[in-house]
Scaffold this active site. Structure first.
Site, short mmCIF file in Angstrom:
data_model
loop_
_atom_site.label_atom_id
_atom_site.label_comp_id
_atom_site.label_asym_id
_atom_site.label_seq_id
_atom_site.Cartn_x
_atom_site.Cartn_y
_atom_site.Cartn_z
N ASP A 54 -1.43 8.96 -1.19
CA ASP A 54 -2.42 9.78 -0.75
C ASP A 54 -3.04 9.71 -2.18
O ASP A 54 -2.72 10.32 -3.12
CB ASP A 54 -2.02 11.06 -0.46
CG ASP A 54 -2.91 11.96 0.21
OD1 ASP A 54 -4.04 11.69 -0.06
OD2 ASP A 54 -2.51 12.95 0.61
N ASP A 155 -8.24 7.91 2.43
CA ASP A 155 -7.45 7.95 1.23
C ASP A 155 -6.07 8.09 1.47
O ASP A 155 -5.28 8.56 0.54
CB ASP A 155 -7.94 9.10 0.33
CG ASP A 155 -7.80 10.62 1.07
OD1 ASP A 155 -7.39 10.32 2.26
OD2 ASP A 155 -7.73 11.52 0.20
N GLU A 156 -5.40 7.58 2.45
CA GLU A 156 -4.20 7.88 2.63
C GLU A 156 -3.51 6.44 3.17
O GLU A 156 -4.08 5.70 4.39
CB GLU A 156 -3.74 8.90 3.62
CG GLU A 156 -2.18 9.36 4.01
CD GLU A 156 -2.34 10.56 4.45
OE1 GLU A 156 -2.31 11.58 3.95
OE2 GLU A 156 -2.15 10.59 5.78
#
Length: 178
Positions: A54, A155-156
């Protein structure tokens, strides 16, 4: 305040319910919970090595990569209405994701009241096409370690590294994904 009152009322009702329950009911409920925990423990798999990745302040990091002059300034991606993310500099003033931008701006401007210098929050408009392109670069790297990786958002990512680690161990270690 209204929601606080509702929470307090709910807690009070639950405490009354707990007081009314007898010791036998509590023991019975504890036994049910113990059986559920045992079943979950029995089904737990410890033969896989997984990772959750993350990126913190992803959008802000991409913007600062493209505009290095912003690196030492409080930066928020978003606008006066809502902030998507803020860099670490802005976080020193208390600026956070999902905060209305006008509040973040006021925190920076009122810094001296909180032991911080006066600052001016720099707003950057989100550019999701750019963030998607950067995320795809990262995903390409992740796929070298887990071709079946899944992305939870830009973003993960979730990776199962087990096969990669087994291959590395068979091949004598070494670095990299190859």
């Amino acid at each position: 305040l209204k929601s606080d009152r509702r929470v307090d009322e709910t807690v009070a009702l639950l405490q009354q319910k707990l007081q009314r329950s007898d010791e036998g009911a509590r023991r019975s409920a504890a036994a049910v919970v113990a059986r559920q925990v045992a079943a979950l423990e029995a089904s737990r798999r410890a033969d896989r090595c997984c990772a959750v990745i993350d990126f913190d302040m992803f959008y802000a990091a991409v913007e600062i990569r493209d505009r290095p002059e912003l690196a030492d300034k409080p930066v928020a991606v978003g606008g006066i209405g809502m902030i998507s993310t803020a860099n670490y500099v802005a976080r020193r003033w208390g600026v956070r994701s999902a905060m209305p931008g006008f509040i973040g701006q006021a925190l920076c401007r009122r810094g001296p009241e909180f032991g911080m210098p006066r600052g001016e929050l720099v707003f950057v408009r989100p550019d999701f096409a750019k963030y998607s392109a950067v995320a795809e670069v990262a995903r390409a790297i992740f796929r070298e370690y887990d071709p079946k990786m899944t992305a939870g958002s830009l973003d993960e990512a979730y990776l199962d590294l087990t096969d990669h680690l087994h291959k590395r161990a068979r091949d004598g270690g070494g670095g990299g994904a190859g």
